[in-house]
Design a protein around this motif. Sequence first.
Motif, mmCIF file in Angstrom:
data_model
loop_
_atom_site.group_PDB
_atom_site.id
_atom_site.type_symbol
_atom_site.label_atom_id
_atom_site.label_comp_id
_atom_site.label_asym_id
_atom_site.label_seq_id
_atom_site.Cartn_x
_atom_site.Cartn_y
_atom_site.Cartn_z
ATOM 1 N N VAL A 147 -3.416 10.622 -1.037
ATOM 2 C CA VAL A 147 -3.800 9.895 -1.884
ATOM 3 C C VAL A 147 -3.379 8.119 -1.271
ATOM 4 O O VAL A 147 -2.217 8.631 -0.562
ATOM 5 C CB VAL A 147 -3.441 9.116 -3.388
ATOM 6 C CG1 VAL A 147 -4.308 8.510 -4.163
ATOM 7 C CG2 VAL A 147 -4.279 11.119 -3.886
ATOM 8 N N GLU A 148 -4.186 7.025 -0.901
ATOM 9 C CA GLU A 148 -4.018 5.834 -0.380
ATOM 10 C C GLU A 148 -4.359 4.612 -1.067
ATOM 11 O O GLU A 148 -5.175 4.617 -1.756
ATOM 12 C CB GLU A 148 -4.615 5.249 0.481
ATOM 13 C CG GLU A 148 -4.503 7.117 1.406
ATOM 14 C CD GLU A 148 -3.870 5.437 2.855
ATOM 15 O OE1 GLU A 148 -2.917 5.085 3.015
ATOM 16 O OE2 GLU A 148 -3.411 6.261 3.756
ATOM 17 N N LEU A 149 -2.996 4.488 -2.008
ATOM 18 C CA LEU A 149 -2.953 3.847 -3.201
ATOM 19 C C LEU A 149 -3.408 2.037 -2.923
ATOM 20 O O LEU A 149 -2.282 1.551 -1.537
ATOM 21 C CB LEU A 149 -1.402 3.646 -4.072
ATOM 22 C CG LEU A 149 -1.529 3.350 -5.122
ATOM 23 C CD1 LEU A 149 -3.235 4.224 -6.230
ATOM 24 C CD2 LEU A 149 -0.560 3.700 -6.298
ATOM 25 N N ASN A 150 -4.011 0.988 -2.874
ATOM 26 C CA ASN A 150 -3.534 -0.092 -2.871
ATOM 27 C C ASN A 150 -2.921 -0.682 -3.077
ATOM 28 O O ASN A 150 -3.081 -0.366 -4.490
ATOM 29 C CB ASN A 150 -5.734 -0.221 -2.983
ATOM 30 C CG ASN A 150 -5.599 -1.954 -1.916
ATOM 31 O OD1 ASN A 150 -4.811 -2.145 -1.086
ATOM 32 N ND2 ASN A 150 -7.187 -1.785 -1.438
ATOM 33 N N LEU A 203 -0.690 4.826 -9.975
ATOM 34 C CA LEU A 203 -0.977 6.262 -10.351
ATOM 35 C C LEU A 203 -0.129 7.144 -11.513
ATOM 36 O O LEU A 203 0.946 7.104 -11.095
ATOM 37 C CB LEU A 203 -2.137 6.934 -8.965
ATOM 38 C CG LEU A 203 -2.096 8.527 -8.516
ATOM 39 C CD1 LEU A 203 -3.526 8.363 -8.922
ATOM 40 C CD2 LEU A 203 -1.871 9.442 -7.438
ATOM 41 N N LEU A 216 -5.692 7.312 -12.904
ATOM 42 C CA LEU A 216 -6.175 6.139 -11.824
ATOM 43 C C LEU A 216 -5.831 4.716 -12.305
ATOM 44 O O LEU A 216 -6.691 4.317 -13.496
ATOM 45 C CB LEU A 216 -7.242 5.843 -10.618
ATOM 46 C CG LEU A 216 -6.917 4.295 -9.307
ATOM 47 C CD1 LEU A 216 -6.010 5.042 -8.863
ATOM 48 C CD2 LEU A 216 -8.315 5.187 -8.821
ATOM 49 N N SER A 269 -1.628 -1.850 -7.462
ATOM 50 C CA SER A 269 -2.524 -0.299 -9.006
ATOM 51 C C SER A 269 -1.727 0.677 -9.484
ATOM 52 O O SER A 269 0.112 0.393 -8.167
ATOM 53 C CB SER A 269 -3.114 0.651 -7.319
ATOM 54 O OG SER A 269 -4.054 -0.287 -7.118
ATOM 55 N N GLN A 325 0.815 -1.122 0.293
ATOM 56 C CA GLN A 325 0.393 -0.033 0.012
ATOM 57 C C GLN A 325 0.806 1.189 -0.181
ATOM 58 O O GLN A 325 2.133 0.787 0.735
ATOM 59 C CB GLN A 325 -1.345 -0.136 1.379
ATOM 60 C CG GLN A 325 -1.970 -0.339 1.083
ATOM 61 C CD GLN A 325 -2.490 -0.591 2.345
ATOM 62 O OE1 GLN A 325 -3.510 -1.457 2.777
ATOM 63 N NE2 GLN A 325 -2.808 -0.123 3.136
ATOM 64 N N ALA A 352 -7.683 3.314 -4.906
ATOM 65 C CA ALA A 352 -7.207 3.896 -4.168
ATOM 66 C C ALA A 352 -8.518 4.679 -3.131
ATOM 67 O O ALA A 352 -9.591 5.251 -3.457
ATOM 68 C CB ALA A 352 -6.536 5.536 -4.895
ATOM 69 N N ASN A 360 -13.630 6.832 -2.537
ATOM 70 C CA ASN A 360 -12.804 5.284 -2.696
ATOM 71 C C ASN A 360 -12.859 4.853 -3.789
ATOM 72 O O ASN A 360 -14.352 4.941 -4.255
ATOM 73 C CB ASN A 360 -12.988 3.789 -1.527
ATOM 74 C CG ASN A 360 -12.001 2.781 -1.863
ATOM 75 O OD1 ASN A 360 -11.183 2.888 -1.662
ATOM 76 N ND2 ASN A 360 -12.738 2.184 -2.736
#
Lengths: 307, 170
Positions: free
Chosen positions: A123-126, A131, A146, A129, A112, A150, A177
């Motif tokens: 932004v929290e990127l799972n 960006l 994206l 993924s 993450q 995220a 989200n």
Amino acid sequence: MENHFLDNTFLARWVAGELTPKELESFKKSKDYATFKRINDTSQMLEAPTYNEQALFNKLKQLRSTHHQAKSRVIKLIPNWTYSVAASVIIIFGIFYFTNNNKHFETNFSEQLAIILPDNSKVELNANSQLDYKSKNWKENRDLILVGEAFFDVEKGSSFKVNTNKGVIEVLGTEFNINVRDDYFEVLCFEGRVKVTSSNNEAILLPGNAIRIVNNNAELWNFEQGKPNWLQEESIFNRTPLSQVIISLENRFKVSFDKSNIDQSKRFTGVFTHKDLKLALKTVFIPMEISYKPNQENTIIILDSIK
Amino acid sequence: MSQETKSVCDEKTYQWIYNTYAKTLRNFIYYKCGDIQQAEDIVQNAYIKLWNNCSKIVFKNAKSFLYKVAKNEFLNEVAHKKIKLQHQIYLAKESTNETPEFLLEEKEFMIKLKRVIANLPTKQREVFLLSRIDKKKYSEISEIVGITVKAVEKRMSSALITLREQIGNI
């Protein structure tokens, strides 16, 4: 010492023979004259150590030629102007690079990433993924691309757009989200308002509203949690297609599934933890009446419906 | 020599500069540091630097360039060390038609003089020796040391007074 030494150049002038006859005469009468004369006379017989001038010059010539050779060699190999050209090229590319800065972030399986955008939006990127955005003119042009999932916490400002291959999400408020996977598109709004536009649907989401598009059909539903579940180390699903749950499992635990024997269009409602694969498999597949076992090489988990 | 057109890079000119200035420069540094080897090294480096920069230096500035470089090197490499004075100044002319007693006495005086010269403050010593050994005029010394003629004369007088005091009455 006598009074003529009060004139502090007197002796120097005497040595140089520049005294007036009168001064000289009176000096000759002084009692120090004899000593001074002797010092002066004797010191003129002194000599510095002799040396061989020619030998030193030859040595110098030799040293000089080695110096000179080294110098000319350097000039021939790398002329000075090449350094300035190289520096200019670096500077030009540097300016180009920093002014047209395309930022790219990517997470791998089980990763993450928290990203702070130039305006302090978060932004929290799972896992698994990507960006992309341009940091140039960010204030005027808040556009991102994206792929994957995220969570966005957007600062106030001009319109904030997230482009995905399934649709455009334009932010009217602050927290939301997005989950875009191969055949799946899901947006959850946590705070403020979010406008979602996809090929044939348009919706404005209020806090607690969520939308997903499955097989070109939009489904709206409500949820209650304050942050996306994956930020709390578990994944929650609400009537989500099983195919999507399996993709989440694959991204989270870096495993592969053999899905040939099951019906992936079934819907799953529930939670799986991010901490323990065995527990996660159990919570997802037992309620769905699916058996799971690893294959012989331990690389793929074979799924089978329990009849 | 026509001062304006000479190039320092020219081999003949360079040799002329060497023959003209090297000895005094070497003595000058020697009077400062009291180590002939060191003085010769410094002079050598100054001339190498002159050659490496020969295209940038006008002929008439060569002398002051040499002195500047040598003085800087002396300050950088020598002055900060504790100088052990090893001034070896030789008696040049020997007069033979004197009595042995006189010669002995003369020799003693010479040894004494050399010792007190070695103990002179550097500023006084360099002026005194440039004048007495290298027979430089005060104007030339002022150019070499980089002070006014008046200051040279003061240092010269001070040197004589110091020597007179140190050597005592004969």
